[in-house]
Design a protein around this motif. Structure first.
Motif, PDB file in Angstrom:
ATOM      1  N   UNK A   1      39.600  57.959  41.929  1.00  0.00           N
ATOM      2  CA  UNK A   1      39.090  59.181  42.566  1.00  0.00           C
ATOM      3  C   UNK A   1      38.397  58.862  43.887  1.00  0.00           C
ATOM      4  N   UNK A   2      38.375  57.576  44.223  1.00  0.00           N
ATOM      5  CA  UNK A   2      37.737  57.092  45.468  1.00  0.00           C
ATOM      6  C   UNK A   2      36.264  57.485  45.528  1.00  0.00           C
ATOM      7  N   UNK A   3      35.633  57.385  44.390  1.00  0.00           N
ATOM      8  CA  UNK A   3      34.192  57.662  44.325  1.00  0.00           C
ATOM      9  C   UNK A   3      33.475  56.321  44.344  1.00  0.00           C
ATOM     10  N   UNK A   4      32.570  56.157  45.310  1.00  0.00           N
ATOM     11  CA  UNK A   4      31.838  54.890  45.421  1.00  0.00           C
ATOM     12  C   UNK A   4      30.494  54.999  44.693  1.00  0.00           C
ATOM     13  N   UNK A   5      29.818  53.863  44.606  1.00  0.00           N
ATOM     14  CA  UNK A   5      28.508  53.814  43.942  1.00  0.00           C
ATOM     15  C   UNK A   5      27.581  54.865  44.539  1.00  0.00           C
ATOM     16  N   UNK A   6      26.849  55.514  43.642  1.00  0.00           N
ATOM     17  CA  UNK A   6      25.873  56.551  44.024  1.00  0.00           C
ATOM     18  C   UNK A   6      26.499  57.794  44.660  1.00  0.00           C
ATOM     19  N   UNK A   7      27.798  57.935  44.523  1.00  0.00           N
ATOM     20  CA  UNK A   7      28.459  59.116  45.124  1.00  0.00           C
ATOM     21  C   UNK A   7      28.959  60.102  44.071  1.00  0.00           C
ATOM     22  N   UNK A   8      28.840  59.729  42.847  1.00  0.00           N
ATOM     23  CA  UNK A   8      29.364  60.597  41.780  1.00  0.00           C
ATOM     24  C   UNK A   8      28.422  61.794  41.601  1.00  0.00           C
TER      25      UNK A   8
ATOM     26  N   UNK B   1      28.102  66.156  40.155  1.00  0.00           N
ATOM     27  CA  UNK B   1      28.513  66.999  39.018  1.00  0.00           C
ATOM     28  C   UNK B   1      29.986  67.383  39.107  1.00  0.00           C
ATOM     29  N   UNK B   2      30.429  67.650  40.323  1.00  0.00           N
ATOM     30  CA  UNK B   2      31.827  68.062  40.506  1.00  0.00           C
ATOM     31  C   UNK B   2      32.785  66.930  40.096  1.00  0.00           C
ATOM     32  N   UNK B   3      32.391  65.704  40.424  1.00  0.00           N
ATOM     33  CA  UNK B   3      33.214  64.552  40.049  1.00  0.00           C
ATOM     34  C   UNK B   3      33.326  64.452  38.525  1.00  0.00           C
ATOM     35  N   UNK B   4      32.176  64.632  37.886  1.00  0.00           N
ATOM     36  CA  UNK B   4      32.145  64.517  36.422  1.00  0.00           C
ATOM     37  C   UNK B   4      33.012  65.609  35.793  1.00  0.00           C
ATOM     38  N   UNK B   5      32.928  66.809  36.358  1.00  0.00           N
ATOM     39  CA  UNK B   5      33.714  67.926  35.814  1.00  0.00           C
ATOM     40  C   UNK B   5      35.210  67.658  35.982  1.00  0.00           C
TER      41      UNK B   5
ATOM     42  N   UNK C   1      26.231  53.111  35.137  1.00  0.00           N
ATOM     43  CA  UNK C   1      27.143  52.252  35.902  1.00  0.00           C
ATOM     44  C   UNK C   1      26.911  52.385  37.412  1.00  0.00           C
ATOM     45  N   UNK C   2      25.837  53.105  37.751  1.00  0.00           N
ATOM     46  CA  UNK C   2      25.370  53.257  39.134  1.00  0.00           C
ATOM     47  C   UNK C   2      26.364  53.976  40.042  1.00  0.00           C
ATOM     48  N   UNK C   3      27.146  54.841  39.439  1.00  0.00           N
ATOM     49  CA  UNK C   3      27.985  55.702  40.268  1.00  0.00           C
ATOM     50  C   UNK C   3      27.205  56.943  40.682  1.00  0.00           C
ATOM     51  N   UNK C   4      26.067  57.158  40.027  1.00  0.00           N
ATOM     52  CA  UNK C   4      25.190  58.279  40.404  1.00  0.00           C
ATOM     53  C   UNK C   4      23.748  57.789  40.344  1.00  0.00           C
ATOM     54  N   UNK C   5      22.907  58.363  41.190  1.00  0.00           N
ATOM     55  CA  UNK C   5      21.498  57.970  41.199  1.00  0.00           C
ATOM     56  C   UNK C   5      20.847  58.366  39.871  1.00  0.00           C
ATOM     57  N   UNK C   6      19.887  57.551  39.438  1.00  0.00           N
ATOM     58  CA  UNK C   6      19.216  57.804  38.159  1.00  0.00           C
ATOM     59  C   UNK C   6      18.634  59.212  38.125  1.00  0.00           C
ATOM     60  N   UNK C   7      18.966  59.951  37.089  1.00  0.00           N
ATOM     61  CA  UNK C   7      18.410  61.294  36.912  1.00  0.00           C
ATOM     62  C   UNK C   7      19.174  62.387  37.636  1.00  0.00           C
ATOM     63  N   UNK C   8      20.058  62.017  38.538  1.00  0.00           N
ATOM     64  CA  UNK C   8      20.740  63.047  39.339  1.00  0.00           C
ATOM     65  C   UNK C   8      21.695  63.887  38.499  1.00  0.00           C
ATOM     66  N   UNK C   9      22.263  63.290  37.471  1.00  0.00           N
ATOM     67  CA  UNK C   9      23.203  64.031  36.615  1.00  0.00           C
ATOM     68  C   UNK C   9      22.623  64.333  35.242  1.00  0.00           C
ATOM     69  N   UNK C  10      21.844  63.390  34.708  1.00  0.00           N
ATOM     70  CA  UNK C  10      21.332  63.589  33.341  1.00  0.00           C
ATOM     71  C   UNK C  10      20.296  64.710  33.280  1.00  0.00           C
ATOM     72  N   UNK C  11      19.734  65.036  34.434  1.00  0.00           N
ATOM     73  CA  UNK C  11      18.774  66.141  34.442  1.00  0.00           C
ATOM     74  C   UNK C  11      19.470  67.499  34.477  1.00  0.00           C
ATOM     75  N   UNK C  12      20.727  67.498  34.816  1.00  0.00           N
ATOM     76  CA  UNK C  12      21.448  68.770  34.927  1.00  0.00           C
ATOM     77  C   UNK C  12      21.655  69.412  33.559  1.00  0.00           C
TER      78      UNK C  12
ATOM     79  N   UNK D   1      37.741  67.995  45.333  1.00  0.00           N
ATOM     80  CA  UNK D   1      37.305  66.940  46.255  1.00  0.00           C
ATOM     81  C   UNK D   1      37.890  65.622  45.772  1.00  0.00           C
ATOM     82  N   UNK D   2      38.285  64.750  46.675  1.00  0.00           N
ATOM     83  CA  UNK D   2      38.777  63.429  46.296  1.00  0.00           C
ATOM     84  C   UNK D   2      40.218  63.477  45.823  1.00  0.00           C
TER      85      UNK D   2
END
Lengths: 199, 129
Positions: A132-139, A141-145, A167-178, A194-195
């Protein structure tokens, strides 16, 4: 044998391989077959629990996993994978149960890690991110969906969010808080993709 | 006394003593459990063998443990699984703990009740001469 979290992931992948699971879409029927091979009896309990999802008992009456019958498909699959870990590594405990009150116990954390790896191995996750060409810290909610929809994985959004952060594709708390992933799903399904994703 | 006979008598006793001794008719009980009107009578005479699920429904209706349908000497056998499970479950929500106890009792009851099939409704028993 004492299993650390790394060992549990290795075990999860081994059990997947032994049972011919090759995708992140693990179904209830797959787990039922695995339970059957291991001689684990399943009881779908039709009465309502407040929080309890499942329980594992191994004693002179046999090896049984009780599952709350009203669980939706994906949480049911996760719970079955969770209880499978108890069968594989915790039979000496004779019994364990799975709800929110004991989720911080090491044995239960281990079962959650096993289940997440069993349903969607980290290696697959990394490969999908690369596709999906997603780099570290770029993942986000849309990517996850998109990942959930295109892989049709039975791992929940919450499970995928934890994995992405760990796995550090998203910043800590950025997705788990959603919260409200299903609502987000509807919002993002209307937005342009996207992607690039090719399974 | 056979296990089936004992179960049959317990159902009858519980029905007769229901609601502080007032009792409940077989027909009313059948309606509550959503079974055919003559089923209760057949359970009580041992013509039909209630399934474990039927016993679970009966136990919930009468507010007793499913174990209450079985002879004490069998039912009192050590139920280690239940004890072990409940020991680990102190932090469970009270309603979940209660439901888990019922499940453990159901599992124990199954081990007692195993191995006998339920006669098919409407099929006459064959008499052996």
């Amino acid at each position: 044998m004492n299993y650390d979290y790394y060992d549990l992931k290795v075990l999860a992948r081994r059990v997947r391989a032994e049972n011919g699971l090759t995708s992140p879409r693990v179904l209830q029927t797959d787990l039922r077959q695995i339970y059957f091979r291991y001689g684990i009896e399943i009881d779908y309990w039709p009465y309502k629990f407040k929080y309890l999802r499942g329980a594992f008992i191994c004693d002179d009456l046999g090896t049984t996993v009780m599952l709350a019958q009203n669980l939706p498909h994906d949480p049911m699959v996760f719970t079955m994978a969770h209880e499978l870990k108890h069968f594989l590594t915790d039979r000496h405990l004779r019994a364990s149960y799975c709800d929110q009150s004991n989720i911080s116990k090491a044995v239960e954390v281990g079962a959650e890690i096993f289940a997440a790896e069993f349903l969607f191995p980290d290696q697959f996750f990394v490969e999908y991110m690369q596709r999906m060409r997603v780099k570290r810290n770029q993942c986000n909610a849309q990517t996850i969906i998109r990942l959930k929809q295109e892989t049709r994985t039975t791992l929940s959004y919450a499970g995928l969010a934890i994995k992405a952060e760990r796995l550090r594709y998203a910043a800590a708390g950025s997705l788990t808080r959603l919260k409200g992933w299903r609502k987000l799903e509807k919002v993002y399904n209307k937005a342009p993709a996207v992607g690039v994703f090719t399974a | 006394m056979s296990l089936l006979k004992h179960v049959a008598e317990q159902i009858k006793e519980l029905r007769k003593h229901y609601n502080s001794g007032e009792g409940i008719s077989q027909e009313a009980l059948a309606r509550q459990l959503n079974v055919a009107p003559n089923t209760i009578s057949r359970w009580e005479t041992g013509i039909y063998r209630p399934s474990l699920e039927d016993l679970e429904n009966l136990s919930r209706f009468f507010g007793v443990s499913i174990i209450a349908f079985f002879p004490e000497e069998i039912a009192e056998a050590t139920n280690d699984d239940l004890l072990a499970l409940l020991r680990t479950a102190k932090k469970l929500a009270p309603e979940d703990l209660e439901e888990l106890r019922k499940y453990a009792e159901f599992r124990h009851a199954r081990s007692i009740y195993k191995g006998k099939s339920r006669p098919r409704p409407g099929r006459k028993a064959t008499k052996h001469k």
